[in-house]
Motif scaffolding. Structure first.
Motif, PDB file in Angstrom:
ATOM      1  N   VAL A 118       0.844  -1.196   0.000  1.00  0.00           N
ATOM      2  CA  VAL A 118       0.000   0.000   0.000  1.00  0.00           C
ATOM      3  C   VAL A 118       0.880   1.248   0.000  1.00  0.00           C
ATOM      4  N   GLU A 120       2.090   4.815   0.906  1.00  0.00           N
ATOM      5  CA  GLU A 120       1.882   5.382   2.238  1.00  0.00           C
ATOM      6  C   GLU A 120       0.804   6.464   2.270  1.00  0.00           C
ATOM      7  N   THR A 123      -5.094   4.594   2.005  1.00  0.00           N
ATOM      8  CA  THR A 123      -5.618   3.774   3.101  1.00  0.00           C
ATOM      9  C   THR A 123      -5.659   2.315   2.672  1.00  0.00           C
ATOM     10  N   PRO A 124      -5.158   1.389   3.483  1.00  0.00           N
ATOM     11  CA  PRO A 124      -5.216  -0.028   3.111  1.00  0.00           C
ATOM     12  C   PRO A 124      -6.647  -0.472   2.838  1.00  0.00           C
ATOM     13  N   ASN A 131      -0.323  -5.687   5.630  1.00  0.00           N
ATOM     14  CA  ASN A 131      -0.129  -4.526   4.767  1.00  0.00           C
ATOM     15  C   ASN A 131       1.294  -3.992   4.888  1.00  0.00           C
ATOM     16  N   ILE A 133       3.428  -0.903   4.039  1.00  0.00           N
ATOM     17  CA  ILE A 133       3.247   0.501   3.709  1.00  0.00           C
ATOM     18  C   ILE A 133       4.538   1.003   3.089  1.00  0.00           C
ATOM     19  N   ARG A 206       8.944   2.902   8.616  1.00  0.00           N
ATOM     20  CA  ARG A 206       7.557   3.192   8.246  1.00  0.00           C
ATOM     21  C   ARG A 206       6.637   2.023   8.592  1.00  0.00           C
ATOM     22  N   ASN A 207       7.161   0.816   8.545  1.00  0.00           N
ATOM     23  CA  ASN A 207       6.372  -0.382   8.854  1.00  0.00           C
ATOM     24  C   ASN A 207       6.631  -0.912  10.258  1.00  0.00           C
TER      25      ASN A 207
END
Length: 308
Positions: A118, A120, A123-124, A131, A133, A206-207
């Motif tokens: 997805v 960033e 929205t997932p 997910n 990102i 980020r994840n």
């Protein structure tokens, strides 16, 4: 602001001269494109291959004298004669919000077994799924390329619980991050491009897996391994190209544990036999056919077990 683009097609031997003339005339940027259908694979450091026939596109500010219609038309005749251009043409480009334009090309991607990639800023679609990102940034590995998808699908089929993984040729870090989100304990990510190392670290944070991933340039990883007991690992993922994959076969055999699993991607059907032969002394590999890219060419995935 509006823009004018001057396009020139010439042989690669005249590209340097054409670039210099465009810049001298006030071009703000120059893009190079294939004038035919000649594949160029990712170059090694220091290499800058070009197609035999190249289209150069110079971008000019249409609100300036140098970027006016009359000036660009005159320039096209002058440069064409000097670089022996086989054709020239002009196009106008309307001003846009280029950041939004770039972002609009990306959308969530569903991989195997409910794994999603997805961007960033989106929205997932399924918040309950796994997910990843991602910010595509400047590194390879957004999930849109067939070879990345092949590796992601393979990872979803593995038991990665508490495993240590090497993502060799990590690009954006998408494969290593996927491994961590799928249960791996730790990932060592390696790439020849410093931008890829940076992007991988940023995407790991980020994840929320930055504390379980370390990214290196190859020489840094070699030094780290010599000073720390980090090998052998249980899984190696390498999505690069056939030539470096062949050269890395003996090295990979020193990094992986007995019965360890490996997946190789970035090769087309005609390269499968050569890569398999290089790995046969160390690994038992099986090919996986995948997406068609050109006529009679398919991306391939090789996966198997360390046997030595």
């Amino acid at each position: 602001m509006a823009w004018q683009q001057l396009h020139l097609q010439c042989e690669k031997s005249n590209v340097d001269l054409a670039e210099a003339l465009l810049l001298e005339a006030g071009a703000l940027s120059i893009a190079l494109d294939d004038a035919g259908d000649q594949p160029l694979f990712e170059p090694l450091p220091g290499e800058s291959p070009l197609w035999d026939e190249v289209i150069l596109t110079g971008l000019f500010d249409a609100t300036t004298d140098a970027g006016s219609q009359q000036a660009i038309e005159q320039l096209s005749h002058e440069i064409a004669a000097q670089v022996q251009a086989t054709r020239t043409w002009l196009t106008a480009v309307d001003d846009k919000d280029w950041e939004r334009e770039w972002m609009s090309n990306y959308h969530p991607i569903q991989c195997a077994n409910d794994l999603w990639i997805v961007p960033e800023w989106l929205t997932p679609p399924n918040p309950e799924a796994t997910n990843i990102i991602m910010d595509p940034g400047l590194a390879f590995g957004t999930g849109y390329h067939a070879t990345t998808r092949l590796c992601l699908d393979w990872l979803t089929e593995q038991d990665l619980a508490d495993k240590v993984v090497i993502d060799y040729g990590c690009g954006s870090g998408v494969l290593g991050i996927a491994a961590l989100l799928l249960g791996a304990r730790h990932v060592y990510a390696v790439d020849i491009d410093p931008q890829a190392v940076l992007a991988t670290n940023q995407n790991a944070v980020r994840n929320q897996v930055g504390n379980r991933l370390q990214a290196f340039l190859p020489e840094e990883f070699t030094d780290y391994c010599s000073q720390n007991e980090v090998i052998p690992v249980e899984v190696i993922v390498a999505n690069i190209l056939a030539k470096p994959l062949i050269g890395l076969a003996p090295y990979f055999s020193t990094l992986i544990a007995p019965k360890g699993r490996i997946v190789l991607a970035g090769l087309i059907e005609s390269q499968t036999e050569q890569v398999t032969e290089a790995y046969q002394p160390y690994f038992a590999l099986d090919p996986k056919h995948a997406f068609t890219t050109q006529e009679d060419q398919h991306w391939q995935r090789l996966s198997g077990t360390f046997t030595s």
